[in-house]
Structure formats: structure tokens, C-alpha cells
Design an enzyme around this catalytic site. Structure first.
Site, PDB file in Angstrom:
ATOM      1  N   ASN A   8       0.865  -1.185   0.000  1.00 27.09           N
ATOM      2  CA  ASN A   8       0.000   0.000   0.000  1.00 27.09           C
ATOM      3  C   ASN A   8       0.897   1.230   0.000  1.00 27.09           C
ATOM      4  O   ASN A   8       1.512   1.549   1.015  1.00 27.09           O
ATOM      5  CB  ASN A   8      -0.903  -0.039   1.246  1.00 27.09           C
ATOM      6  CG  ASN A   8      -1.748   1.216   1.381  1.00 27.09           C
ATOM      7  OD1 ASN A   8      -1.798   2.048   0.461  1.00 27.09           O
ATOM      8  ND2 ASN A   8      -2.420   1.364   2.506  1.00 27.09           N
ATOM      9  N   TRP A   9       0.953   1.904  -1.142  1.00 23.47           N
ATOM     10  CA  TRP A   9       1.856   3.052  -1.265  1.00 23.47           C
ATOM     11  C   TRP A   9       1.233   4.349  -0.734  1.00 23.47           C
ATOM     12  O   TRP A   9       1.857   5.405  -0.817  1.00 23.47           O
ATOM     13  CB  TRP A   9       2.328   3.198  -2.723  1.00 23.47           C
ATOM     14  CG  TRP A   9       3.327   2.139  -3.103  1.00 23.47           C
ATOM     15  CD1 TRP A   9       3.953   1.271  -2.255  1.00 23.47           C
ATOM     16  CD2 TRP A   9       3.823   1.833  -4.416  1.00 23.47           C
ATOM     17  NE1 TRP A   9       4.815   0.454  -2.962  1.00 23.47           N
ATOM     18  CE2 TRP A   9       4.752   0.768  -4.274  1.00 23.47           C
ATOM     19  CE3 TRP A   9       3.573   2.346  -5.697  1.00 23.47           C
ATOM     20  CZ2 TRP A   9       5.423   0.223  -5.368  1.00 23.47           C
ATOM     21  CZ3 TRP A   9       4.241   1.804  -6.793  1.00 23.47           C
ATOM     22  CH2 TRP A   9       5.160   0.749  -6.630  1.00 23.47           C
ATOM     23  N   LYS A  10       0.015   4.261  -0.231  1.00 24.25           N
ATOM     24  CA  LYS A  10      -0.636   5.424   0.402  1.00 24.25           C
ATOM     25  C   LYS A  10      -0.450   6.676  -0.471  1.00 24.25           C
ATOM     26  O   LYS A  10      -0.531   6.582  -1.688  1.00 24.25           O
ATOM     27  CB  LYS A  10      -0.090   5.595   1.822  1.00 24.25           C
ATOM     28  CG  LYS A  10      -0.234   4.306   2.655  1.00 24.25           C
ATOM     29  CD  LYS A  10       0.058   4.476   4.119  1.00 24.25           C
ATOM     30  CE  LYS A  10      -0.137   3.125   4.827  1.00 24.25           C
ATOM     31  NZ  LYS A  10       0.003   3.208   6.267  1.00 24.25           N
ATOM     32  N   HIS A  97      -9.625   1.211   5.380  1.00 18.47           N
ATOM     33  CA  HIS A  97      -8.280   1.396   5.949  1.00 18.47           C
ATOM     34  C   HIS A  97      -8.363   2.365   7.129  1.00 18.47           C
ATOM     35  O   HIS A  97      -9.136   3.318   7.104  1.00 18.47           O
ATOM     36  CB  HIS A  97      -7.317   1.939   4.892  1.00 18.47           C
ATOM     37  CG  HIS A  97      -5.893   1.882   5.358  1.00 18.47           C
ATOM     38  ND1 HIS A  97      -5.355   2.853   6.168  1.00 18.47           N
ATOM     39  CD2 HIS A  97      -4.922   0.952   5.175  1.00 18.47           C
ATOM     40  CE1 HIS A  97      -4.104   2.510   6.451  1.00 18.47           C
ATOM     41  NE2 HIS A  97      -3.820   1.373   5.869  1.00 18.47           N
ATOM     42  N   GLU A  99      -6.623   4.741   8.096  1.00 19.12           N
ATOM     43  CA  GLU A  99      -6.419   6.167   7.810  1.00 19.12           C
ATOM     44  C   GLU A  99      -7.684   6.800   7.241  1.00 19.12           C
ATOM     45  O   GLU A  99      -7.965   7.978   7.472  1.00 19.12           O
ATOM     46  CB  GLU A  99      -5.207   6.332   6.876  1.00 19.12           C
ATOM     47  CG  GLU A  99      -3.908   6.073   7.641  1.00 19.12           C
ATOM     48  CD  GLU A  99      -2.806   5.386   6.865  1.00 19.12           C
ATOM     49  OE1 GLU A  99      -2.843   5.391   5.623  1.00 19.12           O
ATOM     50  OE2 GLU A  99      -1.905   4.822   7.524  1.00 19.12           O
ATOM     51  N   GLU A 170      -5.292  -4.823  10.808  1.00 22.20           N
ATOM     52  CA  GLU A 170      -4.232  -3.837  11.007  1.00 22.20           C
ATOM     53  C   GLU A 170      -4.503  -3.074  12.303  1.00 22.20           C
ATOM     54  O   GLU A 170      -5.287  -2.115  12.311  1.00 22.20           O
ATOM     55  CB  GLU A 170      -4.210  -2.828   9.848  1.00 22.20           C
ATOM     56  CG  GLU A 170      -3.943  -3.432   8.500  1.00 22.20           C
ATOM     57  CD  GLU A 170      -3.450  -2.387   7.494  1.00 22.20           C
ATOM     58  OE1 GLU A 170      -2.350  -2.574   6.974  1.00 22.20           O
ATOM     59  OE2 GLU A 170      -4.151  -1.398   7.256  1.00 22.20           O
ATOM     60  N   GLY A 176       2.713   2.311  10.933  1.00 18.74           N
ATOM     61  CA  GLY A 176       3.679   3.386  10.769  1.00 18.74           C
ATOM     62  C   GLY A 176       4.412   3.750  12.044  1.00 18.74           C
ATOM     63  O   GLY A 176       5.085   4.782  12.106  1.00 18.74           O
ATOM     64  N   SER A 216       3.559  -2.171  10.428  1.00 18.06           N
ATOM     65  CA  SER A 216       5.019  -2.237  10.621  1.00 18.06           C
ATOM     66  C   SER A 216       5.618  -3.584  10.222  1.00 18.06           C
ATOM     67  O   SER A 216       6.541  -4.078  10.865  1.00 18.06           O
ATOM     68  CB  SER A 216       5.388  -1.869  12.060  1.00 18.06           C
ATOM     69  OG  SER A 216       5.021  -0.518  12.327  1.00 18.06           O
ATOM     70  N   GLY A 237       2.898  -0.973   4.382  1.00 15.99           N
ATOM     71  CA  GLY A 237       2.981   0.443   4.021  1.00 15.99           C
ATOM     72  C   GLY A 237       4.440   0.838   3.811  1.00 15.99           C
ATOM     73  O   GLY A 237       5.023   0.603   2.756  1.00 15.99           O
ATOM     74  N   GLY A 238       5.041   1.432   4.840  1.00 15.49           N
ATOM     75  CA  GLY A 238       6.385   2.009   4.735  1.00 15.49           C
ATOM     76  C   GLY A 238       7.421   1.117   4.069  1.00 15.49           C
ATOM     77  O   GLY A 238       8.155   1.566   3.168  1.00 15.49           O
TER      78      GLY A 238
END
Ligand code: 13P
Length: 252
Positions: A8-10, A97, A99, A170, A176, A216, A237-238
Site C-alpha cells: 500500500n503506497w498510500k 483502511h 487512515e 491492522e 507506521g 510495521s 505500508g512504509g
């Protein structure tokens, strides 16, 4: 079913950067993608084109979208429809999600509409669920996850094809932050999700629907996480932003 390894490149990467990363990921996994794994790249909307191009014809890779509006078309300024995403090469989409729930204010009912609409439109849906730290501390993990699943899956037919639906657990406090849920916490939460899926879709279908872990995930912990019961993939993500690091997770 294959383990789903999702990036997921957000809201990161310009179109060119996304194309370059996708090409580098493809090259890094060339001949090394395990037969039991499927790679899913979920870039921002403006990077769908170059990402699709970079992955064209690559076996075992799929493209996904981070969000959409649950309507075929219409006067919904700033929104995007499932048909447009399918047209752009997406097979999957996320809904719920954390966010979007906690920054953009999406509630359980909206998430449920998106899951049902996306599936009916022909997208494979990944419903994200997970508790906040204060909910975990209050012993409410099972209650929160169960509520999010019930609302998120309310409009999904019981005979849904298991390949077209996945759940991503999640925990919000692990996203993150560098904090990961420990193996026992992951196993416990995933067992709750599995039990709900079996109750909702029956023993056969409910056992097949994939449950991803997110929060993470890194090259150093992916192998352990993927070995936990009821973990059928990861949503990263990251650590998915760099091809090398995500390739290490995919092959962990
Ligand atoms: P991080 O891997 O950066 O914690 O993000 C997880 C996530 O939100 C994936 O959807």
C-alpha cells in the site's frame, strides 16, 4: 490459495517514481516469486497507469486501488468509481483502511457499502479492520474487530467467491509506528476474524477467505508473521516503498 503480499503506497510516489519502483520490484522478483505468493501493488490513483505498464504481463502480480466511491458514476466531485478502476487495470481495492476511518471520518456503514458495491462491480475487496490502542487496553479487541467485520460484510452474499474477498487485520497502533503486534496478539486477532468469517460464510468458504496482517511489517519480521496461524498474507505500508525491501518481504 496463494498468500497475498500487498504493497500500500498510500499518498507516496509521483507517477514516474511509482513506475520505476514497480519495474524494480518486478526485476527483483524475476524468477524468485514463490509459487504460493501473489504480489499486489496499490499505488495512488495518478500512478496507476505507469505502475500497470511496469507490471504488464508479469505473472503473479496484480494492481489495486486504495479507495473508491460506491456508485457507478455521477455528480460526485473528486471521487472515483469502481468501473474506472477496473478500466485502469485494478483487480483489487481496499475499504476501511484505518487512515480513512480515523483521518477521513469513514464509518462502518460507509465501509460496508463500499465492500458490497466493489464486489458487485467486479473488484476483489480487501476489508481492513483493527483496534486503536485505547480499545486494546480496554480489552475490546474482539468487540471492535467483530463490529467492523459485521458492518463491513453486511452486504456481502454468503456464497461470495473466496478469492474475491480478503480481510486485513491492522491494529491502528502498529501502523507506521515501528510497533508490531506480537505473534500471540496476531494469532488471537486472526482467530477472531476467522471465527467470524466461518460464522458468516460457512465452514468451507469462511476457511478460505484470506486474512492479511498489516502494521510495521518489515523484511526482518515478515517470515515470522507469515508463519502464524491464519495469516494468509501481509499489507505493507512504509517497507513497501522501496523495491528491495518489499521484494525481501515477498520472499520472506
Ligand atoms: P506500515 O507498514 O507503514 O505500518 O503501514 C501499514 C498499513 O497501513 C498498510 O495498509
Amino acid at each position: 490459495m496463494k498468500k497475498l503480499m500487498a504493497a500500500n503506497w498510500k499518498m507516496y510516489k509521483l507517477a514516474g517514481e511509482a513506475g520505476d519502483t514497480a519495474a524494480a520490484l518486478r526485476a527483483a522478483l524475476d524468477g524468485k516469486l514463490p509459487a504460493d505468493r501473489e504480489v499486489l501493488v496499490i499505488p495512488p490513483f495518478t500512478a496507476l497507469g505507469p505502475t500497470r505498464q511496469a507490471l504488464a504481463g508479469a505473472a503473479g502480480f496484480a494492481l489495486g486501488a486504495q479507495n473508491f466511491y460506491p456508485s457507478r458514476q455521477g455528480a460526485f466531485t473528486g471521487e472515483i468509481a469502481p468501473d474506472m478502476l477496473l478500466d485502469a487495470g485494478c483487480r483489487y481495492a481496499l475499504a476501511g483502511h484505518s487512515e480513512r476511518r480515523h483521518i477521513l471520518g469513514e464509518d462502518d456503514a460507509v465501509v460496508g457499502r463500499k465492500v458490497a458495491f466493489g464486489l458487485a462491480a467486479g473488484l476483489s475487496m480487501i476489508l481492513c479492520v483493527g483496534e486503536k490502542i485505547e480499545e486494546r487496553q480496554a480489552g475490546e479487541v474482539e468487540a471492535v474487530v467483530s463490529r467492523q467485520l459485521e458492518a463491513g460484510l453486511a452486504g456481502v452474499p454468503t456464497d461470495v467467491s473466496a478469492e474475491t474477498l480478503a480481510i486485513a487485520y491492522e491494529p491502528v497502533w502498529a501502523i507506521g509506528t515501528g510497533l508490531t503486534a506480537g505473534p500471540a496478539e496476531v494469532a488471537e486477532a486472526h482467530a477472531v476474524v476467522r471465527a467470524r468469517l466461518v460464522a458468516r460464510f460457512g465452514p468451507e468458504n469462511g476457511a478460505k477467505i484470506r486474512i492479511l496482517y498489516g502494521g510495521s511489517v518489515k523484511p526482518g519480521n515478515a517470515g515470522e508473521i507469515l508463519g502464524i496461524d491464519n495469516v494468509d498474507g501481509v499489507l505493507v505500508g512504509g517497507a513497501s516503498l522501496e523495491a528491495e525491501s518489499f521484494a525481501a518481504i515477498v520472499t520472506a
